[in-house]
Design a protein around this motif. Structure first.
Motif, PDB file in Angstrom:
ATOM      1  N   GLU A 191       0.825  -1.200   0.000  1.00 22.85           N
ATOM      2  CA  GLU A 191       0.000   0.000   0.000  1.00 22.85           C
ATOM      3  C   GLU A 191       0.866   1.258   0.000  1.00 22.85           C
ATOM      4  N   LEU A 192       2.097   1.160   0.495  1.00 20.34           N
ATOM      5  CA  LEU A 192       3.007   2.304   0.461  1.00 20.34           C
ATOM      6  C   LEU A 192       3.253   2.754  -0.977  1.00 20.34           C
ATOM      7  N   LEU A 193       3.371   1.805  -1.898  1.00 18.88           N
ATOM      8  CA  LEU A 193       3.579   2.162  -3.296  1.00 18.88           C
ATOM      9  C   LEU A 193       2.319   2.794  -3.881  1.00 18.88           C
ATOM     10  N   ALA A 194       1.176   2.210  -3.557  1.00 20.80           N
ATOM     11  CA  ALA A 194      -0.083   2.749  -4.069  1.00 20.80           C
ATOM     12  C   ALA A 194      -0.341   4.158  -3.557  1.00 20.80           C
ATOM     13  N   ARG A 195       0.171   4.466  -2.343  1.00 16.45           N
ATOM     14  CA  ARG A 195      -0.064   5.779  -1.752  1.00 16.45           C
ATOM     15  C   ARG A 195       1.134   6.730  -1.956  1.00 16.45           C
ATOM     16  N   ASN A 196       2.093   6.293  -2.757  1.00 18.43           N
ATOM     17  CA  ASN A 196       3.236   7.132  -3.131  1.00 18.43           C
ATOM     18  C   ASN A 196       4.202   7.418  -1.977  1.00 18.43           C
ATOM     19  N   PHE A 197       4.673   6.342  -1.352  1.00 17.48           N
ATOM     20  CA  PHE A 197       5.782   6.422  -0.401  1.00 17.48           C
ATOM     21  C   PHE A 197       6.874   5.467  -0.876  1.00 17.48           C
ATOM     22  N   PRO A 198       7.463   5.726  -2.038  1.00 15.49           N
ATOM     23  CA  PRO A 198       8.339   4.733  -2.665  1.00 15.49           C
ATOM     24  C   PRO A 198       9.637   4.483  -1.909  1.00 15.49           C
ATOM     25  N   MET A 199      10.195   5.496  -1.255  1.00 19.44           N
ATOM     26  CA  MET A 199      11.482   5.272  -0.597  1.00 19.44           C
ATOM     27  C   MET A 199      11.311   4.536   0.727  1.00 19.44           C
ATOM     28  N   ILE A 200      10.212   4.761   1.431  1.00 21.74           N
ATOM     29  CA  ILE A 200       9.947   3.959   2.631  1.00 21.74           C
ATOM     30  C   ILE A 200       9.816   2.492   2.237  1.00 21.74           C
ATOM     31  N   HIS A 201       9.081   2.237   1.160  1.00 19.35           N
ATOM     32  CA  HIS A 201       8.904   0.858   0.696  1.00 19.35           C
ATOM     33  C   HIS A 201      10.234   0.247   0.260  1.00 19.35           C
ATOM     34  N   ALA A 202      11.044   1.008  -0.481  1.00 19.28           N
ATOM     35  CA  ALA A 202      12.295   0.473  -1.007  1.00 19.28           C
ATOM     36  C   ALA A 202      13.245   0.053   0.111  1.00 19.28           C
ATOM     37  N   VAL A 203      13.346   0.861   1.145  1.00 18.14           N
ATOM     38  CA  VAL A 203      14.250   0.525   2.247  1.00 18.14           C
ATOM     39  C   VAL A 203      13.763  -0.701   3.001  1.00 18.14           C
ATOM     40  N   GLY A 204      12.454  -0.817   3.207  1.00 18.36           N
ATOM     41  CA  GLY A 204      11.934  -1.887   4.057  1.00 18.36           C
ATOM     42  C   GLY A 204      11.521  -3.156   3.353  1.00 18.36           C
ATOM     43  N   ARG A 205      11.582  -3.198   2.030  1.00 19.61           N
ATOM     44  CA  ARG A 205      10.996  -4.332   1.299  1.00 19.61           C
ATOM     45  C   ARG A 205      11.773  -5.631   1.465  1.00 19.61           C
ATOM     46  N   ALA A 206      13.051  -5.574   1.860  1.00 17.47           N
ATOM     47  CA  ALA A 206      13.833  -6.800   2.015  1.00 17.47           C
ATOM     48  C   ALA A 206      13.522  -7.545   3.304  1.00 17.47           C
ATOM     49  N   SER A 207      12.791  -6.927   4.199  1.00 15.04           N
ATOM     50  CA  SER A 207      12.439  -7.591   5.466  1.00 15.04           C
ATOM     51  C   SER A 207      11.121  -8.330   5.325  1.00 15.04           C
ATOM     52  N   PRO A 208      10.996  -9.503   5.963  1.00 13.85           N
ATOM     53  CA  PRO A 208       9.685 -10.168   5.986  1.00 13.85           C
ATOM     54  C   PRO A 208       8.669  -9.430   6.851  1.00 13.85           C
ATOM     55  N   ARG A 209       9.122  -8.473   7.641  1.00 13.51           N
ATOM     56  CA  ARG A 209       8.237  -7.653   8.463  1.00 13.51           C
ATOM     57  C   ARG A 209       7.949  -6.375   7.678  1.00 13.51           C
ATOM     58  N   ALA A 210       6.739  -6.236   7.212  1.00 14.42           N
ATOM     59  CA  ALA A 210       6.401  -5.224   6.215  1.00 14.42           C
ATOM     60  C   ALA A 210       6.737  -3.817   6.693  1.00 14.42           C
ATOM     61  N   PRO A 211       7.302  -2.981   5.805  1.00 14.16           N
ATOM     62  CA  PRO A 211       7.494  -1.567   6.131  1.00 14.16           C
ATOM     63  C   PRO A 211       6.147  -0.877   6.250  1.00 14.16           C
ATOM     64  N   ARG A 212       6.135   0.259   6.927  1.00 14.24           N
ATOM     65  CA  ARG A 212       4.872   0.966   7.126  1.00 14.24           C
ATOM     66  C   ARG A 212       5.134   2.418   7.509  1.00 14.24           C
ATOM     67  N   LEU A 213       4.118   3.242   7.275  1.00 14.94           N
ATOM     68  CA  LEU A 213       4.136   4.624   7.741  1.00 14.94           C
ATOM     69  C   LEU A 213       3.040   4.764   8.783  1.00 14.94           C
ATOM     70  N   LEU A 214       3.418   5.207   9.980  1.00 13.52           N
ATOM     71  CA  LEU A 214       2.504   5.329  11.111  1.00 13.52           C
ATOM     72  C   LEU A 214       2.148   6.798  11.296  1.00 13.52           C
ATOM     73  N   ASP A 215       0.876   7.049  11.576  1.00 12.64           N
ATOM     74  CA  ASP A 215       0.375   8.425  11.562  1.00 12.64           C
ATOM     75  C   ASP A 215      -0.596   8.626  12.733  1.00 12.64           C
TER      76      ASP A 215
END
Length: 462
Positions: A191-215
């Motif tokens: 969903e980070l890609l769909a919502r346009n947070f590409p660099m957060i996704h890119a850094v965290g995508r190698a982990s099995p624990r999904a990257p996320r943005l908390l708000d």
């Protein structure tokens, strides 16, 4: 954990706080009954020196604590906490000539010295702490909010990455939101890609624990304060792998997130008249086949392209997307906090929180807040001539220029490229105390949060 002051109506024992030049007057006056005893044991009122005062029946009538010289107090923040750590349980009151600032530092040190991290020692039963009657004229609610916010920060940093990954950091932030009636949402994984947070996704995508943005959002009226905290829950360095010595403390690489959550807790507990937002990009920087690679070029939320010249300079990538997103909401003040560079540690060591701003009024308010909150900070420059260093030629920006100098400054300049509109403060903190200090045991620690809390009134004209 829970902190408390003693009931002001309690029959509290006196803790006489004495400077070296006050000892003789004490022995001739209030301490005359113990003069022989204190002379015999050589009490000289060194900073944090403690002696219990016996009563006739064999009990404890009170205690004397050394306040040391002015030089000693400058060299050791919260030095009186050394005495507090040696006091027996019970209720105590301060006796001595302390001005408001000195009494505030003493009370805050007393509270912070009660911190314990016992999550992984469930059978350990700590002794009951001594409780202080809050000195007259101080604000106990504010002091308790500071201590409890600091404890939250320390707990989050001290928890190992196995139990403090992106999901657990999300749970901690959601629990904080629920406690104070804030709204909370998380954007996770693809969903980070769909919502346009590409660099957060890119850094965290190698982990099995999904990257996320908390708000998190709290407050309905007043100026807008947005806090952005780096939430890299563990940093291996990615394909530019850290050596083991550099990886040992990387559970603390979410120290920026932990610190802004501690500050948010203070703000909400005190019900400050502002609108608060907290953004945390929560990721792990691990190694896998889909990890970002050196020389990859990423397109950020803002549209700026970034050449990845070091996968171990990942914190500024995730912060960049979060900062650009924060600016879209038009905050009045934007603050980022991150355990970002080793260069900052070389410059100022582990005890100072270096910060950046182009705004002299913000700097003045923060410096005053640091003094009031006993939370030292040090201003470093957004030095414009270094801006060209972070421009690689093949992309708009370079995340890790091979300049060899000014690593903290060039990282701050990188982040500034993603901020448009609000007044901005950036902190490059360490988030860790490398050895036991008074009121600051070895381990995770907040830096800059109390300075900000005390400076907010002037910064936001509250």
């Amino acid at each position: 954990m829970t902190f408390a002051f003693a009931d002001p109506s309690a029959a509290a024992r006196p803790l006489y706080v004495l400077r070296p030049d006050e000892v003789s007057g004490f022995l001739a006056g209030p301490g005359a009954a113990w003069a022989g005893w204190l002379r015999a044991i050589g009490f000289e009122a060194g900073l944090g020196e403690l002696r219990l005062l016996p009563e006739a029946g064999g009990g404890i009538a009170g205690a004397v604590a050394g306040y040391g010289t002015a030089l000693a107090r400058r060299r050791l923040r919260f030095g009186l906490a050394k005495a507090v750590a040696a006091l027996p349980a019970g209720d105590w009151r301060l006796e001595g000539v302390l001005d408001r600032a000195e009494a505030t530092e003493a009370a805050l040190a007393w509270l912070l010295s009660g911190y314990r991290f016992d999550r992984y020692r469930p059978g350990r039963k700590p002794a009951a702490p001594p409780l202080l009657v809050c000195p007259q004229g101080l604000d106990p609610a504010r002091l308790l909010a500071m201590a409890e916010g600091e404890a939250l920060t320390r707990d989050l940093i001290n928890t190992p990455a196995e139990d403090m990954g992106p999901a657990e950091l999300e749970a901690a932030m959601a629990a904080l939101a629920a406690r104070y009636g804030a709204t909370f949402q998380a954007i996770r994984g693809e969903e980070l890609l769909a919502r346009n947070f590409p660099m957060i996704h890119a850094v965290g995508r190698a982990s099995p624990r999904a990257p996320r943005l908390l708000d998190l959002r709290w407050g309905e009226t007043g100026p807008k304060l947005t806090l952005v905290g780096k939430g890299v829950c563990f940093d291996t360095g990615g394909l530019n792998l850290k050596p083991s010595s550099g990886m040992n403390l990387m559970k603390k690489d979410m120290g920026g997130a932990a610190t802004v959550l501690g500050l948010a807790r203070m703000v909400m507990a005190l019900n400050l008249p502002l609108r608060l937002r907290v953004l945390v990009p929560a990721v792990e920087n691990l190694v896998a086949g889909n990890a970002i690679k050196p020389k990859d070029i990423l397109t950020s939320r803002k549209g700026l392209t970034v050449e990845v010249n070091d996968t171990d300079a990942e914190g500024r990538l995730v912060l960049a997307d979060a900062l650009a997103y924060a600016c879209e909401d038009g905050p009045d003040l934007l603050v980022s906090m991150a355990t970002l560079t080793g260069a900052a540690r070389v410059a100022v060591g582990p005890d100072l929180a270096p910060y950046y701003t182009d705004d002299p009024e913000l700097s003045a308010a923060l410096e005053a807040g640091a003094k009031a909150g006993f939370d030292p900070v040090w201003r470093l420059p957004f030095h414009d001539p270094y801006d060209s260093v972070i421009e690689p030629g093949i992309a708009d920006l370079d995340n890790a220029p091979g300049y060899g100098f000014a690593g903290s400054i060039t990282a701050a300049l990188f982040l500034r490229r993603f901020v448009e509109g609000p007044r901005y403060l950036h902190f490059d903190i360490y988030g860790h105390t490398p050895r036991d200090q008074p009121a600051r045991p070895k381990g995770g620690v907040g830096q800059g949060a109390r300075a900000l809390l005390e400076g907010l009134s002037e910064m936001l004209k509250l």
